[in-house]
Write an enzyme that holds these catalytic residues in place. Structure first.
Site, PDB file in Angstrom:
ATOM      1  CG  HIS A 215      -2.048  -0.905   1.203  1.00  0.00           C
ATOM      2  ND1 HIS A 215      -3.029  -0.804   0.241  1.00  0.00           N
ATOM      3  CD2 HIS A 215      -2.421  -1.937   2.002  1.00  0.00           C
ATOM      4  CE1 HIS A 215      -3.952  -1.739   0.452  1.00  0.00           C
ATOM      5  NE2 HIS A 215      -3.598  -2.448   1.510  1.00  0.00           N
TER       6      HIS A 215
ATOM      7  CE  LYS B  97      -8.675  -3.621  -1.135  1.00  0.00           C
ATOM      8  NZ  LYS B  97      -7.350  -3.612  -0.476  1.00  0.00           N
TER       9      LYS B  97
ATOM     10  CB  THR C 109     -10.567   9.488 -12.740  1.00  0.00           C
ATOM     11  OG1 THR C 109     -11.464  10.494 -13.191  1.00  0.00           O
ATOM     12  CG2 THR C 109      -9.874   9.946 -11.471  1.00  0.00           C
TER      13      THR C 109
ATOM     14  CE1 TYR D  57      -6.355 -11.713   9.107  1.00  0.00           C
ATOM     15  CE2 TYR D  57      -7.230 -11.323  11.319  1.00  0.00           C
ATOM     16  CZ  TYR D  57      -6.461 -10.911  10.230  1.00  0.00           C
ATOM     17  OH  TYR D  57      -5.815  -9.707  10.275  1.00  0.00           O
TER      18      TYR D  57
HETATM   19  O1  S5P Z   1     -11.099  -8.028   0.926  1.00  0.00           O
HETATM   20  C1  S5P Z   1      -9.946  -7.691   1.163  1.00  0.00           C
HETATM   21  C2  S5P Z   1      -9.081  -7.284   0.149  1.00  0.00           C
HETATM   22  C3  S5P Z   1      -7.764  -6.978   0.468  1.00  0.00           C
HETATM   23  S1  S5P Z   1      -6.669  -6.682  -0.839  1.00  0.00           S
HETATM   24  N1  S5P Z   1      -9.457  -7.750   2.429  1.00  0.00           N
HETATM   25  C4  S5P Z   1      -8.169  -7.424   2.758  1.00  0.00           C
HETATM   26  O2  S5P Z   1      -7.815  -7.531   3.938  1.00  0.00           O
HETATM   27  N2  S5P Z   1      -7.313  -6.978   1.783  1.00  0.00           N
HETATM   28  C5  S5P Z   1      -5.931  -6.576   2.093  1.00  0.00           C
HETATM   29  O3  S5P Z   1      -5.237  -7.693   2.631  1.00  0.00           O
HETATM   30  C6  S5P Z   1      -5.815  -5.474   3.138  1.00  0.00           C
HETATM   31  O4  S5P Z   1      -5.769  -4.195   2.519  1.00  0.00           O
HETATM   32  C7  S5P Z   1      -4.505  -5.801   3.839  1.00  0.00           C
HETATM   33  O5  S5P Z   1      -3.420  -5.231   3.144  1.00  0.00           O
HETATM   34  C8  S5P Z   1      -4.398  -7.319   3.730  1.00  0.00           C
HETATM   35  C9  S5P Z   1      -4.824  -8.094   4.958  1.00  0.00           C
HETATM   36  O6  S5P Z   1      -4.001  -7.802   6.040  1.00  0.00           O
HETATM   37  P1  S5P Z   1      -4.044  -8.629   7.417  1.00  0.00           P
HETATM   38  O7  S5P Z   1      -3.102  -7.891   8.307  1.00  0.00           O
HETATM   39  O8  S5P Z   1      -5.467  -8.593   7.930  1.00  0.00           O
HETATM   40  O9  S5P Z   1      -3.590 -10.032   7.095  1.00  0.00           O
END
Ligand code: S5P
Length: 255
Positions: A59, A90, A97, A208
């Site tokens: 990011h 995203k 744009t 998760y």
């Molecule tokens: O639906 C989504 C899509 C993305 S790309 N949910 C997410 O969590 N992400 C990304 O995955 C989010 O922006 C972050 O960078 C990563 C998850 O991070 P974690 O620390 O929760 O494993």
């Protein structure tokens, strides 16, 4: 069930090809979500965990001391350790744009990020806009077909329409951010965030699943892991655990 190698051979988008090839040769389906806010921390992750991963997800706009040298270093590490860079931008605006957001500004994402992603809420014009910039450079786009967060609106018809947009843009769209495999086409790669070794969530709606569930049961291809690794006491040891879990689940699946 196609292997990553077979998919590398089948696919035509150069980034998709390269990704499957890296996964096969390095034997890893682990992507790290490097959500840290300094150049030093990001480079440390890329350097230390580079040998374990197929994709480094950034990011870039959260980096407080961003400069052009960071990009040079990231590209060097991507070459050295053989991983792809995925700027998790995203995009979500109209085609005209997003072209500027992808190519211009201070980040010039299209110049260094092999993969980026987009929401489909604006309709197919967003893909057209990004494609005009990215396709000549051999880049690949992931569409957010589903999200990992509680209460997501990316479901049902929205997801179905997203799949259609992908099929209509197979040259540039290389796959999805999704919780599970949604299409049978072996050239679409499915990347799944919201992964930790234990199921659960955070206080802001993240949910998760385990690597095994994501790869084996939900038939996804790549696990995206952030805090589960970089917040661990020893991120390298932890990354190896995720790598092992993800690879084992893949091997059991293709048996
Ligand atoms: O639906 C989504 C899509 C993305 S790309 N949910 C997410 O969590 N992400 C990304 O995955 C989010 O922006 C972050 O960078 C990563 C998850 O991070 P974690 O620390 O929760 O494993």
């Amino acid at each position: 069930m196609f292997t990553y190698q077979q998919r590398a051979d089948l696919c035509t988008n150069p980034t998709a090809k390269k990704l499957f090839k890296i996964m096969e040769t390095k034997q890893t389906n682990l992507a790290i979500a490097a959500d840290v806010v300094t150049k030093e921390k990001l480079l440390k992750i890329a350097e230390e965990l580079g040998p374990e991963i197929c994709v480094l997800k950034t990011h870039i706009d959260i980096i407080e001391d961003f400069d052009a040298d960071l990009i040079i270093q990231l590209q060097r590490l991507a070459e050295e350790h053989n991983f792809l860079i995925f700027e998790d931008r995203k995009f979500a605006d109209i085609g005209n744009t997003v072209k500027y957001q992808y190519q211009n500004g201070i980040y010039n994402i299209a110049d260094w990020s092999h993969i980026t992603n987009a929401h489909t809420v604006p309709g197919p014009g967003i893909i057209q806009g990004l494609k005009e910039i990215g396709l000549p450079k051999g880049r690949g786009l992931l569409l957010l077909a589903e999200m990992s967060s509680k209460g997501t609106l990316a479901k049902g018809t929205y997801t179905e329409e997203t799949l259609k947009m992908a099929e209509e843009n197979k040259d540039f769209v290389i796959g999805f951010i999704t919780m599970k495999k949604l299409l049978d086409n072996p050239c679409f790669v499915n990347m799944t965030p919201g992964v930790q070794l234990a199921q659960g969530g955070d206080t802001l709606g993240q949910q998760y699943n385990t690597p095994e569930k994501v790869i084996k049961k939900n038939n996804s291809d790549v696990i995206i892991v952030g805090r589960g690794i970089y917040e661990a006491e020893n991120p390298l040891t932890e990354a190896k655990k995720y790598r092992e879990a993800g690879w084992q689940a893949y091997q059991e699946k293709i048996k």
